[in-house]
Design a protein around this motif. Sequence first.
Motif, PDB file in Angstrom:
ATOM      1  N   GLN A 186       2.202   1.833  -3.455  1.00 46.92           N
ATOM      2  CA  GLN A 186       1.173   2.323  -4.380  1.00 46.92           C
ATOM      3  C   GLN A 186       0.789   3.771  -4.078  1.00 46.92           C
ATOM      4  OE1 GLN A 186      -0.259   1.065  -7.031  1.00 46.92           O
ATOM      5  NE2 GLN A 186       0.204  -1.106  -7.008  1.00 46.92           N
ATOM      6  N   ARG A 187       0.555   4.082  -2.812  1.00 45.02           N
ATOM      7  CA  ARG A 187      -0.003   5.386  -2.448  1.00 45.02           C
ATOM      8  C   ARG A 187       1.058   6.491  -2.414  1.00 45.02           C
ATOM      9  NH1 ARG A 187      -4.964   4.505   0.236  1.00 45.02           N
ATOM     10  NH2 ARG A 187      -6.002   2.821  -0.904  1.00 45.02           N
ATOM     11  N   LEU A 188       2.187   6.219  -1.791  1.00 46.80           N
ATOM     12  CA  LEU A 188       3.184   7.265  -1.603  1.00 46.80           C
ATOM     13  C   LEU A 188       4.211   7.328  -2.724  1.00 46.80           C
ATOM     14  CD1 LEU A 188       3.906   7.085   2.241  1.00 46.80           C
ATOM     15  CD2 LEU A 188       2.249   8.490   1.007  1.00 46.80           C
TER      16      LEU A 188
ATOM     17  N   HIS B 279       2.141   7.075 -12.315  1.00 45.44           N
ATOM     18  CA  HIS B 279       2.231   5.730 -11.753  1.00 45.44           C
ATOM     19  C   HIS B 279       3.092   4.844 -12.647  1.00 45.44           C
ATOM     20  CE1 HIS B 279       0.987   1.613 -10.667  1.00 45.44           C
ATOM     21  NE2 HIS B 279       0.746   2.129  -9.473  1.00 45.44           N
TER      22      HIS B 279
ATOM     23  N   LEU C 254       0.826  -1.213   0.000  1.00 41.37           N
ATOM     24  CA  LEU C 254       0.000   0.000   0.000  1.00 41.37           C
ATOM     25  C   LEU C 254       0.857   1.259   0.000  1.00 41.37           C
ATOM     26  CD1 LEU C 254      -2.831  -0.967   2.514  1.00 41.37           C
ATOM     27  CD2 LEU C 254      -3.022  -0.720   0.032  1.00 41.37           C
ATOM     28  N   VAL C 255       1.937   1.242   0.778  1.00 44.57           N
ATOM     29  CA  VAL C 255       2.831   2.391   0.815  1.00 44.57           C
ATOM     30  C   VAL C 255       3.428   2.638  -0.563  1.00 44.57           C
ATOM     31  CG1 VAL C 255       5.011   3.270   1.754  1.00 44.57           C
ATOM     32  CG2 VAL C 255       3.371   2.118   3.264  1.00 44.57           C
TER      33      VAL C 255
ATOM     34  N   GLN D 280       3.650   5.904  -5.933  1.00 41.93           N
ATOM     35  CA  GLN D 280       3.005   5.729  -7.234  1.00 41.93           C
ATOM     36  C   GLN D 280       3.644   4.579  -8.015  1.00 41.93           C
ATOM     37  OE1 GLN D 280       1.560   9.256  -9.493  1.00 41.93           O
ATOM     38  NE2 GLN D 280       3.146  10.332  -8.366  1.00 41.93           N
TER      39      GLN D 280
END
Length: 390
Positions: A30-32, A346, A27-28, A34
């Motif tokens: 993906q979110r932080l 991304h 998650l990190v 990209q």
Amino acid sequence: MAPETTLFFPPKQKPLLIRLVQSVSYLVLQRLYQCGLVVSEDDVAKLRAMAGTRVVYVCNHPTMEDGMVLFSLAARVGQLWHYVVAKESFRGFQGRFLQWMGCYSIRRGLGDRASIAQTLSLLKTPQAQVVIFPEGGCSYQNGTVMPFRPGAIQMPLQVIAQLTKQDPNTDLYVVPISLKYRYTQPMTAIIEDTLQGLEQALGIMAAEAGEPRTFYSRLLAIAGRVLARLETEYGLANQPEQDWNPRIDRLRNHVIARCEQQLDLPSNGTTIRERVYKIQALLETEEPKTIAEDDALYWTTVRLLNFDAIYDGYVADDPTPERFLDTLMRLEREVYQVEHIQPKAHRQAIFRVGEPINLKHYVADFRRDKAGTVGQLTEQLRQGVQTNLI
């Protein structure tokens, strides 16, 4: 800039905390950052097969985000790795957190005895798994690999030569890992916006890109303007009729020699990158003449690293969106005077794992010809990493 008093930061690995952070690393990422992780099940199996053995993972280093990406790969494999990380990353809470994750520092350019001793000590333990970026620093290039520093191979060879004296069947593997990024969306609009921003900042008119006005011709016009500005800034005559690669080499050599002269350092004939790291290490540990002088010299070294691996033809050889943006982001760092540019969109971080090399099979060669064996294996690993950059 005050001199740095702490010269080495050892690993203080906290396995339970690492497992917790690994559980959210996807998650990190993906979110932080990209970024998404792409690795085949076959390659995951290769890495899992290394469990319980001594291993050095060597990986290319194209971006500043690679450390987090490698940490996420370790999470995917379910292993706890140690990581050799540039000393300047160990500041404040971030530094302590890196130590808890199994990272330890290295001072590039001066021969960091404490870091070398730490690596040798780790590799003598039965289940050591250590990640090293043998290029020595970020290349800012997604498709090509810079020369590897020999220490990444010399240290494990030194350890296995000692261990096999007690047990000839001792294993110590080196595993090449190739890392390449790929954008997951069309990048035409982003390239256009980036080109426009640089053209505006440099005052480049549409006619200067030539006809037809393509992305590549505009990139050349921007790079030409930046190169000419740098030549003027450092007192070199503009030579627009000369091929770019000799101009770039002349500029790099002139600037590094000027930095060394300012610090009364002799040129030791090594690569520009190694000479830059030596200057940066000295700036951290010695009393500055003035804060302004120190900061100006540090920024000059950042500029040198930014352009160290660039050459005319990098985009033309393979004009992918990634190579276009590699080069444009280098130019943005220079034009906007920013050390780190965030990713443009991304991306996928794509890993390929090469075949493990068991160094016990090279011990006899190493004892007979240390430099030759280290050189051969260093280049073999570099070529393997380059070949697997799909």
